[in-house]
Design a protein around this motif. Structure first.
Motif, mmCIF file in Angstrom:
data_model
loop_
_atom_site.group_PDB
_atom_site.id
_atom_site.type_symbol
_atom_site.label_atom_id
_atom_site.label_comp_id
_atom_site.label_asym_id
_atom_site.label_seq_id
_atom_site.Cartn_x
_atom_site.Cartn_y
_atom_site.Cartn_z
ATOM 1 N N ASN A 10 0.800 -1.230 0.000
ATOM 2 C CA ASN A 10 0.000 0.000 0.000
ATOM 3 C C ASN A 10 0.831 1.278 0.000
ATOM 4 O OD1 ASN A 10 -2.033 -1.879 0.199
ATOM 5 N ND2 ASN A 10 -3.095 -0.894 1.901
ATOM 6 N N PRO A 11 1.861 1.407 0.854
ATOM 7 C CA PRO A 11 2.604 2.673 0.870
ATOM 8 C C PRO A 11 3.391 2.889 -0.419
ATOM 9 C CG PRO A 11 2.977 1.410 2.895
ATOM 10 C CD PRO A 11 2.310 0.495 1.928
ATOM 11 N N ASP A 12 3.497 4.153 -0.829
ATOM 12 C CA ASP A 12 4.368 4.508 -1.949
ATOM 13 C C ASP A 12 5.833 4.520 -1.519
ATOM 14 O OD1 ASP A 12 2.241 5.228 -3.963
ATOM 15 O OD2 ASP A 12 1.716 6.596 -2.338
ATOM 16 N N VAL A 13 6.075 4.946 -0.271
ATOM 17 C CA VAL A 13 7.431 5.000 0.277
ATOM 18 C C VAL A 13 7.409 4.349 1.652
ATOM 19 C CG1 VAL A 13 9.360 6.477 0.967
ATOM 20 C CG2 VAL A 13 7.883 7.170 -0.934
ATOM 21 N N ARG B 63 10.391 -5.624 0.324
ATOM 22 C CA ARG B 63 10.376 -4.235 -0.111
ATOM 23 C C ARG B 63 11.629 -3.520 0.365
ATOM 24 N NH1 ARG B 63 5.316 -0.379 -0.470
ATOM 25 N NH2 ARG B 63 7.026 0.667 -1.550
ATOM 26 N N ASP B 64 12.095 -2.568 -0.422
ATOM 27 C CA ASP B 64 13.190 -1.709 -0.005
ATOM 28 C C ASP B 64 12.634 -0.566 0.837
ATOM 29 O OD1 ASP B 64 15.116 -3.207 -1.354
ATOM 30 O OD2 ASP B 64 14.812 -2.097 -3.226
ATOM 31 N N SER B 65 13.515 0.032 1.615
ATOM 32 C CA SER B 65 13.092 1.142 2.476
ATOM 33 C C SER B 65 14.229 2.137 2.601
ATOM 34 C CB SER B 65 12.689 0.622 3.864
ATOM 35 O OG SER B 65 13.778 -0.070 4.470
ATOM 36 N N VAL B 66 13.892 3.335 3.034
ATOM 37 C CA VAL B 66 14.883 4.343 3.381
ATOM 38 C C VAL B 66 14.909 4.453 4.897
ATOM 39 C CG1 VAL B 66 13.163 6.191 3.153
ATOM 40 C CG2 VAL B 66 15.596 6.750 3.063
#
Length: 366
Positions: A158-161, A179-182
């Motif tokens: 759901n989240p874009d980032v 998923r990748d993350s910052v």
């Protein structure tokens, strides 16, 4: 922009609520949403008087004391929040908040404290500690966690980032959600924990006494080092194990709970703070560094983002008394500057968090 901030649930002012507090400070115009809101009146100051829009969980029987027992209904509840009128949706999630529904014209940025730990790699530990490894209740809980695990992974799209609160949580996000993350580290009130250069001849560990904190290992290690003094601050269900590990050693002082000002004074005064838990991040580790106090920590989890080995502290490799003893002995050979510890802690200030989150949003909008 119209901005919405969505938090899991509001019942106490703790680590994840400090994130919400700073999101509100950066986006004061935002509207606030949560699964339910049972925050005590005396703790609501960080919400700045904002009303909270909640879900049907708020009105269910006995929800005030037992809302967590409605976990199986929370995915449905969070999906019922109508956020269609907002340009930017910021979610603060360790369970279901990331599951809010947004459309193509909206930006959804999710700050992840952790994937749903009890549904993923810590499921077996959770069942064991809750005494639900067998029986009908255990079977029901396993089935519930299986369903939550499936929903957790699907809603992670759901989240874009996706923003992780540490490199360690980023690894867990990649493992559980693919998923990748910052990484944006959580905000710490480094202004409250001020620098003190002069140290006294004792080591400190301060924590709630729960199994994963492994305070009993620290107590055992110092019992076996009678020439070094340890002050233990905190209370909780694991206190009997800590008392047994200390075995009445005169150099291990069990203080129990102390007031906030006393905790700051002890943290400022200690030669070093010792932590044996594998933390998602580890706010207390930053607070110690803000006081100019070196940290001796288990070398896994969020501590690896905080402590600079040799410059502001050091790590031990295993959760064992022997490994802690070796680390304390190695610490005696180091010359660590309190000013270096303080400078390191300032990377995690409120202002640094807000600036980092603003950059994430602006880059995503571009």
């Amino acid at each position: 922009m119209k901005v919405a901030i969505v938090h899991e649930w509001l019942d106490t002012y703790a680590g994840s609520e400090r994130v919400v507090e700073q999101l509100i400070a950066e986006w004061p115009e935002a509207d606030l949403f949560a699964v339910c809101d049972f925050m005590a009146e005396g703790e609501r100051g960080f919400l700045r008087g904002k009303p909270v829009t909640t879900t049907f969980i708020q009105r269910l029987p006995f929800a005030r004391k037992h809302f967590r027992k409605y976990l199986g209904l929370m995915p449905l509840a969070i999906e019922q929040l109508d956020l269609s009128g907002y340009d930017l949706v910021l979610t603060s999630s360790h369970a279901v908040a990331k599951g809010v529904l947004t459309g193509p014209g909206q930006l959804h940025v999710c700050y992840v404290h952790s994937p749903m730990r009890y549904a993923w790699d810590l499921q077996h530990q959770y069942l064991r500690e809750a005494g639900m490894e067998t029986g009908l209740k255990g079977a029901y809980t396993r089935r519930l966690l299986h369903r939550m695990r499936m929903w957790d992974r699907s809603s992670a799209l759901n989240p874009d980032v996706v923003v992780a609160n540490s490199t360690y949580i980023g690894e867990r996000i990649r493992k559980a959600w693919r998923r990748d993350s910052v990484v944006v580290h959580p905000p710490v009130d480094v202004e409250r924990f001020t620098l003190r250069d002069a140290k006294e001849d004792f080591f400190l560990t301060a924590s709630r006494m729960v199994p994963y904190k492994r305070i009993e290992l620290i107590a055992e290690a110092f019992r076996r080092m009678p020439g070094r003094r340890l002050v233990v601050v905190g209370d909780g269900p694991n206190m009997p194990q800590v008392q047994a590990a200390a075995a009445g050693a005169p150099n291990v002082e069990l203080r129990g709970r102390v007031g906030g000002d006393e905790l700051v004074r002890l943290t400022q005064s200690a030669r070093a703070c010792v932590f044996a838990a594998e933390e998602d991040f580890g706010i207390a580790t930053v607070e110690a560094q803000a006081c100019g106090t070196p940290v001796i920590a288990y070398g896994r989890g969020g501590a690896r983002d905080i402590v600079l080995p040799g410059d502001t502290g050091l790590f031990f490799a295993e959760q064992s008394a022997d490994s802690i003893i070796a680390a304390v002995e190695a610490f005696d050979t180091l010359a660590i500057s309190p000013a270096a510890c303080r400078a390191n802690a300032e990377r995690f200030s409120h202002a640094a968090f807000r600036a980092a989150m603003r950059r994430v949003v602006e880059e995503a909008l571009r």
